[in-house]
Design an enzyme around this catalytic site. Structure first.
Site, PDB file in Angstrom:
ATOM      1  N   GLU A  98       0.873  -1.190   0.000  1.00 58.72           N
ATOM      2  CA  GLU A  98       0.000   0.000   0.000  1.00 58.72           C
ATOM      3  C   GLU A  98       0.907   1.236   0.000  1.00 58.72           C
ATOM      4  OE1 GLU A  98      -1.446   0.830   3.956  1.00 58.72           O
ATOM      5  OE2 GLU A  98      -3.338   1.628   3.197  1.00 58.72           O
ATOM      6  N   LYS A 123      -9.411   1.805  -1.658  1.00 61.10           N
ATOM      7  CA  LYS A 123      -9.561   1.207  -0.322  1.00 61.10           C
ATOM      8  C   LYS A 123     -10.949   1.492   0.260  1.00 61.10           C
ATOM      9  CE  LYS A 123      -6.955   1.108   4.061  1.00 61.10           C
ATOM     10  NZ  LYS A 123      -5.713   1.660   4.692  1.00 61.10           N
ATOM     11  N   CYS A 152      -4.695  -3.060   3.088  1.00 59.03           N
ATOM     12  CA  CYS A 152      -4.403  -2.893   4.498  1.00 59.03           C
ATOM     13  C   CYS A 152      -5.570  -3.201   5.434  1.00 59.03           C
ATOM     14  CB  CYS A 152      -3.850  -1.501   4.743  1.00 59.03           C
ATOM     15  SG  CYS A 152      -2.826  -1.503   6.206  1.00 59.03           S
TER      16      CYS A 152
HETATM   17  N1  ING Z   1      -3.132   0.394   8.698  1.00 62.76           N
HETATM   18  C1  ING Z   1      -3.582  -0.340   9.779  1.00 62.76           C
HETATM   19  C2  ING Z   1      -4.147  -1.721   9.463  1.00 62.76           C
HETATM   20  O1  ING Z   1      -5.340  -1.952   9.469  1.00 62.76           O
HETATM   21  C3  ING Z   1      -4.011  -0.222  12.046  1.00 62.76           C
HETATM   22  C4  ING Z   1      -4.442   0.397  10.741  1.00 62.76           C
HETATM   23  C5  ING Z   1      -2.818   0.163  12.614  1.00 62.76           C
HETATM   24  C6  ING Z   1      -4.755  -1.242  12.587  1.00 62.76           C
HETATM   25  C7  ING Z   1      -2.399  -0.445  13.794  1.00 62.76           C
HETATM   26  C8  ING Z   1      -4.356  -1.854  13.769  1.00 62.76           C
HETATM   27  C9  ING Z   1      -3.179  -1.460  14.369  1.00 62.76           C
HETATM   28  O2  ING Z   1      -3.307  -2.612   9.259  1.00 62.76           O
HETATM   29  C10 ING Z   1      -3.767   0.734   7.564  1.00 62.76           C
HETATM   30  N2  ING Z   1      -3.065   1.508   6.711  1.00 62.76           N
HETATM   31  O3  ING Z   1      -4.914   0.404   7.336  1.00 62.76           O
END
Ligand code: ING
Length: 316
Positions: free
Chosen positions: A47, A123, A168
């Site tokens: 991503e 997304k 993600c």
């Molecule tokens: N990043 C994260 C993900 O879902 C996140 C958001 C960060 C979730 C830390 C949990 C812990 O992997 C993105 N860019 O969506």
């Protein structure tokens, strides 16, 4: 006769705030060449693979727009498209998209081996918060910089199979896999940037790798599909991000996983007919699913008319 496809997850280490796209594209080309040498015909990049993960800062839009692409390919990314077409390797590339009419999406593009663009994905599940929260050691302002994608998850005929895309946070939602599963997906491309520290509940930090594997393996198994997930990992501008790029079989088994948090290629030869061993038996959707009982899944959470046990009926 089985259908086979060589795939790679091309993991990226950190990208600095001031690292020019041209320098990053050179890294992508180097990873693409190694993947090709190791038998890959499809390379999955992370991503936001062209820039640093800028949602970690609260910035003026005029500053953040430097990290958005107004064309794909553009001048800086053309060398990647050209090298890939020369090697007859396709790829999935995550990037920040600024449309002509001013919409900003966290997007990805799927490119076939002849260099043609198969599809673009935006997304669906945007995590984080909308405005700066100074209590955090770093921000996660994706909901400030990006609109949620207006389209659902699609599946396209490409690379001799049915290919889907997600980004993600999408990988944490079972609906993402099932919407593609219901379209017969056989290989899902996914890129991610996942800070290991989760400020709203730090108890989850130690489980970052487990949760990553849990959702990728469950999604693959429950929908009889390959999942190829590429991380941007390592300590990027002071934030430690999960690596653990993985290639997961329809059985849910992890067949390849990165060992480092740097630029690293992992590969697998995917037996695409392995999918049907799950889709036509245990997860024969037509025979075993009960969609007439699943209404709650698509009812919006505050839908007063939703069926099923109300809160009153649930004993504390
Ligand atoms: N990043 C994260 C993900 O879902 C996140 C958001 C960060 C979730 C830390 C949990 C812990 O992997 C993105 N860019 O969506």
């Amino acid at each position: 006769m089985s259908r086979w496809l060589g795939v790679a997850a091309a993991q990226l280490g950190p990208i600095g705030r001031n690292e020019p796209r041209e320098a990053v594209v050179k890294r992508l080309v180097r990873l693409l060449r190694e993947a090709h040498e190791r038998g890959a015909e499809l390379v999955v990049f992370p991503e936001l693979a062209l820039t640093t993960f800028f949602p970690r800062w609260a910035l003026a839009r005029s500053v953040a727009d430097q990290w958005f692409e107004t064309e794909m390919p553009g001048p800086a990314t053309k060398p990647l498209f050209e090298e890939a077409a020369l090697l007859r390797v396709g790829f999935f590339l995550g990037y920040a998209e600024l449309t002509e009419d001013g919409h900003r999406y966290n997007s990805a593009v799927l490119v076939e081996r002849d260099g043609s663009i198969v599809a673009r994905f935006r997304k669906v599940h945007i995590p984080g918060h909308e405005t700066e929260e100074p209590w955090r050691s770093f921000q996660h302002l994706e909901r400030h910089y990006f609109e949620p994608g207006p389209d659902s998850f699609g599946v396209w005929e490409a690379f001799g199979c049915r290919v889907g895309m997600m980004l993600c946070n999408d990988r944490r939602w079972p609906e993402s896999y099932r919407v593609m599963g219901l379209q017969g997906v056989e290989l899902i491309c996914c890129g991610y940037n996942t800070p290991i520290h989760y400020a709203p509940d730090p108890s989850q930090d130690v489980l970052a790798g487990f949760h990553n594997q849990l959702v990728l393996q469950a999604g693959a198994y429950q929908n009889g599909t390959w999942v190829v997930a590429a991380a941007k990992g390592g300590i990027e501008e002071g934030v430690d991000s999960l690596a653990q790029s993985s290639i997961v079989a329809p059985s849910g088994q992890v067949v390849a996983q990165s060992l480092s948090a740097d630029d690293e290629v992992i590969v697998a030869r995917c037996d695409l007919d392995w999918c049907s061993r799950y889709k036509s038996t245990l997860f024969d959707f037509a025979r075993y699913r009960r969609p007439e009982l699943y209404g709650l899944i698509t009812a919006s959470s505050d839908d007063p008319g939703r069926s099923g046990p109300s809160r009153r009926d649930v004993t504390p």
